[in-house]
Design an enzyme around this catalytic site. Structure first.
Site, PDB file in Angstrom:
ATOM      1  CE  LYS A  22      46.206   7.560 -18.655  1.00 42.41           C
ATOM      2  NZ  LYS A  22      44.606   7.627 -18.750  1.00 42.41           N
ATOM      3  CG  ASN A  23      44.574   3.655 -18.300  1.00 40.98           C
ATOM      4  OD1 ASN A  23      44.680   4.846 -17.802  1.00 40.98           O
ATOM      5  ND2 ASN A  23      44.654   3.513 -19.698  1.00 40.98           N
ATOM      6  NE  ARG A  92      35.120   7.865 -18.485  1.00 41.81           N
ATOM      7  CZ  ARG A  92      34.074   8.116 -18.601  1.00 41.81           C
ATOM      8  NH1 ARG A  92      33.390   8.974 -19.217  1.00 41.81           N
ATOM      9  NH2 ARG A  92      33.349   6.996 -18.654  1.00 41.81           N
ATOM     10  CB  CYS A 116      40.783  12.900 -23.703  1.00 40.75           C
ATOM     11  SG  CYS A 116      42.508  13.123 -23.184  1.00 40.75           S
ATOM     12  N   PRO A 122      29.785   8.389 -21.891  1.00 34.25           N
ATOM     13  CG  PRO A 122      28.052   6.961 -22.627  1.00 34.25           C
ATOM     14  CD  PRO A 122      29.339   7.732 -22.886  1.00 34.25           C
ATOM     15  CB  ILE A 123      28.999   7.405 -15.906  1.00 29.53           C
ATOM     16  CG1 ILE A 123      28.233   8.671 -15.499  1.00 29.53           C
ATOM     17  CG2 ILE A 123      30.511   8.057 -16.293  1.00 29.53           C
ATOM     18  CD1 ILE A 123      28.302   9.026 -14.322  1.00 29.53           C
ATOM     19  CG  ASP A 124      25.365   4.216 -20.093  1.00 27.00           C
ATOM     20  OD1 ASP A 124      24.905   3.251 -20.714  1.00 27.00           O
ATOM     21  OD2 ASP A 124      26.483   4.515 -20.398  1.00 27.00           O
ATOM     22  CG  LEU A 125      27.666   0.574 -19.645  1.00 26.04           C
ATOM     23  CD1 LEU A 125      28.889   0.249 -20.415  1.00 26.04           C
ATOM     24  CD2 LEU A 125      26.560  -0.725 -19.632  1.00 26.04           C
ATOM     25  CG  ASP A 305      44.110   3.696 -24.225  1.00 28.66           C
ATOM     26  OD1 ASP A 305      44.223   2.968 -23.167  1.00 28.66           O
ATOM     27  OD2 ASP A 305      43.081   4.248 -24.862  1.00 28.66           O
ATOM     28  NE  ARG A 397      44.403  14.124 -18.826  1.00 29.64           N
ATOM     29  CZ  ARG A 397      43.176  13.887 -19.080  1.00 29.64           C
ATOM     30  NH1 ARG A 397      42.593  14.541 -20.135  1.00 29.64           N
ATOM     31  NH2 ARG A 397      42.636  13.140 -18.220  1.00 29.64           N
TER      32      ARG A 397
HETATM   33  C1  EPZ Z   1      39.521   3.286 -19.714  1.00 29.77           C
HETATM   34  O1  EPZ Z   1      38.774   4.278 -19.881  1.00 29.77           O
HETATM   35  C2  EPZ Z   1      40.739   3.824 -19.811  1.00 29.77           C
HETATM   36  N1  EPZ Z   1      40.926   4.778 -18.760  1.00 29.77           N
HETATM   37  C3  EPZ Z   1      41.109   4.527 -20.992  1.00 29.77           C
HETATM   38  O2  EPZ Z   1      42.353   4.981 -21.375  1.00 29.77           O
HETATM   39  C4  EPZ Z   1      40.969   3.347 -22.426  1.00 29.77           C
HETATM   40  O3  EPZ Z   1      40.871   3.858 -23.648  1.00 29.77           O
HETATM   41  C5  EPZ Z   1      39.655   2.853 -22.068  1.00 29.77           C
HETATM   42  O4  EPZ Z   1      39.252   2.097 -20.583  1.00 29.77           O
HETATM   43  C6  EPZ Z   1      39.190   1.528 -23.097  1.00 29.77           C
HETATM   44  O5  EPZ Z   1      40.300   0.615 -22.975  1.00 29.77           O
HETATM   45  C7  EPZ Z   1      41.309   4.544 -17.610  1.00 29.77           C
HETATM   46  O6  EPZ Z   1      41.702   3.387 -17.246  1.00 29.77           O
HETATM   47  C8  EPZ Z   1      41.708   5.780 -16.721  1.00 29.77           C
HETATM   48  P1  EPZ Z   1      35.269   2.265 -21.019  1.00 29.77           P
HETATM   49  P2  EPZ Z   1      37.241   3.866 -19.501  1.00 29.77           P
HETATM   50  O7  EPZ Z   1      34.323   2.515 -19.857  1.00 29.77           O
HETATM   51  O8  EPZ Z   1      36.999   3.202 -18.356  1.00 29.77           O
HETATM   52  C9  EPZ Z   1      31.582   3.345 -23.458  1.00 29.77           C
HETATM   53  C10 EPZ Z   1      44.088   6.583 -22.145  1.00 29.77           C
HETATM   54  O9  EPZ Z   1      44.310   7.068 -23.259  1.00 29.77           O
HETATM   55  N2  EPZ Z   1      30.854   3.314 -22.162  1.00 29.77           N
HETATM   56  O10 EPZ Z   1      35.930   0.762 -21.030  1.00 29.77           O
HETATM   57  O11 EPZ Z   1      36.389   5.331 -19.623  1.00 29.77           O
HETATM   58  C11 EPZ Z   1      32.612   4.498 -23.583  1.00 29.77           C
HETATM   59  O12 EPZ Z   1      31.715   5.626 -24.033  1.00 29.77           O
HETATM   60  C12 EPZ Z   1      42.378   6.484 -21.768  1.00 29.77           C
HETATM   61  O13 EPZ Z   1      44.786   6.166 -21.235  1.00 29.77           O
HETATM   62  C13 EPZ Z   1      29.504   3.498 -22.054  1.00 29.77           C
HETATM   63  O14 EPZ Z   1      28.876   3.837 -23.125  1.00 29.77           O
HETATM   64  O15 EPZ Z   1      36.652   3.318 -20.683  1.00 29.77           O
HETATM   65  C14 EPZ Z   1      33.453   3.885 -24.757  1.00 29.77           C
HETATM   66  O16 EPZ Z   1      32.727   4.372 -25.873  1.00 29.77           O
HETATM   67  C15 EPZ Z   1      41.574   6.899 -22.829  1.00 29.77           C
HETATM   68  N3  EPZ Z   1      28.996   3.772 -20.785  1.00 29.77           N
HETATM   69  C16 EPZ Z   1      33.683   2.487 -24.573  1.00 29.77           C
HETATM   70  O17 EPZ Z   1      32.325   2.205 -23.433  1.00 29.77           O
HETATM   71  C17 EPZ Z   1      29.601   3.661 -19.732  1.00 29.77           C
HETATM   72  O18 EPZ Z   1      28.782   3.774 -18.431  1.00 29.77           O
HETATM   73  C18 EPZ Z   1      34.589   2.184 -23.404  1.00 29.77           C
HETATM   74  O19 EPZ Z   1      34.834   2.690 -22.262  1.00 29.77           O
HETATM   75  C19 EPZ Z   1      30.853   3.454 -19.764  1.00 29.77           C
HETATM   76  C20 EPZ Z   1      31.749   3.544 -20.997  1.00 29.77           C
END
Ligand code: EPZ
Length: 439
Positions: A22-23, A92, A116, A122-125, A305, A397
């Site tokens: 999926k990811n 998301r 979820c 957040p999406i600040d990064l 995950d 999902r």
């Molecule tokens: C991906 O989500 C996966 N989703 C998630 O899988 C997975 O848990 C996650 O990576 C971590 O491995 C998909 O690939 C579709 P991140 P993503 O950006 O990209 C913080 C599942 O169950 N953050 O690495 O959203 C964020 O809040 C799902 O399959 C910021 O602060 O993960 C989190 O605490 C759930 N600012 C952490 O970083 C940002 O701009 C990790 O997020 C982006 C993220």
């Protein structure tokens, strides 16, 4: 509302072939709007998130069809850069479209994504990475307006190796003349898969899987046929199902290195694990043992995950297990339902202390998010008696017909849809199901 009825105590035994990840598939579907012409993605799992992503691509003007286990995307008539609010709030991963739309059309309008409720997310990064490429961004009442008129290649430094932000910058930079370098990039296997996909389309990207990714922009990309990596999280979930039932399983197309953090923990629990060239096998011990403290971290650390499924497994392991969720703020909501099955779990903030009990018992359970839901199914498979797990739509999902895969391995799991199961389960609790709700 759909759910599952699980009758515990049947050993999981046999072979399974993993669905496409999926990811990996979600960012790859987003990237499929970049090339000229048609792209075919094989092994595309029949999951709700992929259907939602296809819906958004069609709204943007692409022709995207999911059928017979593959996705066909023709980006020829891509014309819109505003993401449909309703659809993008459903998943998301809709945010993964920001980079490709900007990369191709040099402008984009998106709303803050949904998904979820495992954390603030957040999406600040993402926005910081795109600003570093010269994108002008204006946020106005939950809507983000991006002007890429003066986008240019450059250096992007991430404070945290975010998976989504790394993927968005890769997709925004692949058609940008010059060299873009991403520092402190995420290293998940799905990032490598996105790099490989973009390179099959004619991209020039190196370094995925390491902390530094180098994108050399190209003029254009062409459609292609691609098969994504197998889903390591589905693989890990099936390994937990086998361990919870004292069974044994062979994952025919698993990539052992992707599952290493999980299988090392399962070895600590006493499981036998065999790595094959093109797969993996596991045999559960008579009695599971507790594992050493488990901390979730970005790859190659322990995947968040898989945290819920391992926590569920530790509920009947001999001894005490400590689980610390470092990646998301609110990803222990499955604990309440596990306690309903007789588990002994203490939670303090993001830390859970699990004292193993002899056995869990069946109960009426409710999925609160995708992986938490899968963990409840794992617990119910190993429990005494019958359980019902509500909100199958959340599990759908990310899992392609989980009940069919598990039944094929000897488990007793069936899908419940509205009404026909209005009967008491062994713990004497009625299991009402009402009309279906959006995931
Ligand atoms: C991906 O989500 C996966 N989703 C998630 O899988 C997975 O848990 C996650 O990576 C971590 O491995 C998909 O690939 C579709 P991140 P993503 O950006 O990209 C913080 C599942 O169950 N953050 O690495 O959203 C964020 O809040 C799902 O399959 C910021 O602060 O993960 C989190 O605490 C759930 N600012 C952490 O970083 C940002 O701009 C990790 O997020 C982006 C993220």
């Amino acid at each position: 509302m759909e759910g599952f009825r699980v009758t515990g105590g049947e050993k999981i035994q046999g072979q399974a072939r993993l669905q496409g990840a999926k990811n990996a598939v979600l960012p790859i579907l987003a990237a499929a709007l970049l090339p000229e012409g048609e792209t075919v993605i094989r092994d595309c799992p029949d999951i709700r998130d992929a259907q939602a992503m296809a819906g958004i691509l069609n709204t943007l003007g692409c022709a995207c069809r999911l059928e017979n286990g593959q996705a066909r995307v023709d980006s020829g008539r891509l014309c819109r850069w505003e993401m449909p609010e309703e659809l993008s709030k459903q998943i998301r991963s809709s945010i993964f479209l920001l980079g490709p739309i900007l990369g191709k059309l040099r402008r984009a309008t998106v709303t803050f994504p949904g998904g979820c409720d495992i954390g603030l997310r957040p999406i600040d990064l993402h926005l910081k990475g795109l600003r570093a490429l010269g994108v002008r961004i204006r946020e106005d009442g939950g809507v983000i307006h991006c002007d890429g008129g003066s986008m240019r290649a450059g250096n992007v430094y991430f404070d945290y190796p975010s998976v989504g932000a790394t993927e968005n910058v890769m997709m925004a930079a692949v058609l940008l003349p010059g060299i873009t370098t991403i520092h402190n990039a995420a290293r998940e296997p799905e990032i490598e898969d996105l790099q490989n996909f973009l390179n099959v389309l004619g991209g020039r990207i190196r370094g995925a899987g390491t902390k530094v990714i180098r994108v050399e922009g190209v003029q254009s990309l062409r459609g292609a046929v691609y098969t994504p990596i197998p889903d390591r999280i589905v693989g890990g979930t099936l390994l937990c199902a086998a361990a919870a039932t004292g069974g044994e399983i062979e994952l025919l197309n698993a990539r052992p290195r992707d599952l290493k953090p999980v299988t090392e923990k399962m070895k600590e629990m006493g499981c036998g694990v065999w790595e094959m060239e093109d797969g993996l096998a596991l045999k559960a011990p008579e009695k599971l043992r507790a594992f050493s403290p488990l901390h979730t971290r970005p790859h190659p650390g322990f995947p968040t995950d898989m945290q819920a499924q391992m926590l569920a497994l530790s509920c009947t392991a001999e001894g005490e297990s400590v689980i610390v969720e470092n990646v998301f703020e609110n990803r222990l909501s499955h604990v309440e339902d596990l306690r309903r099955m007789g588990a002994d779990i203490q939670v303090c903030g993001r830390r859970a202390l699990v004292r193993g009990v002899a056995a869990l018992h069946g109960a009426r359970l409710r999925a609160r998010d995708l992986r938490g839901g899968a963990a409840l199914v794992v617990a119910a498979l190993g429990a005494r008696g019958e359980s019902t797990v509500e909100r199958a739509d959340l599990i759908d999902r990310g899992y392609d017909h989980l009940e069919t895969v598990l039944s094929g391995l000897g488990a007793r799991v069936e899908r419940l849809t509205g009404g026909e199961d209005e009967r008491k389960n062994e713990s004497g609790i009625a299991a009402p199901f009402s009309a279906r709700s959006a995931g």
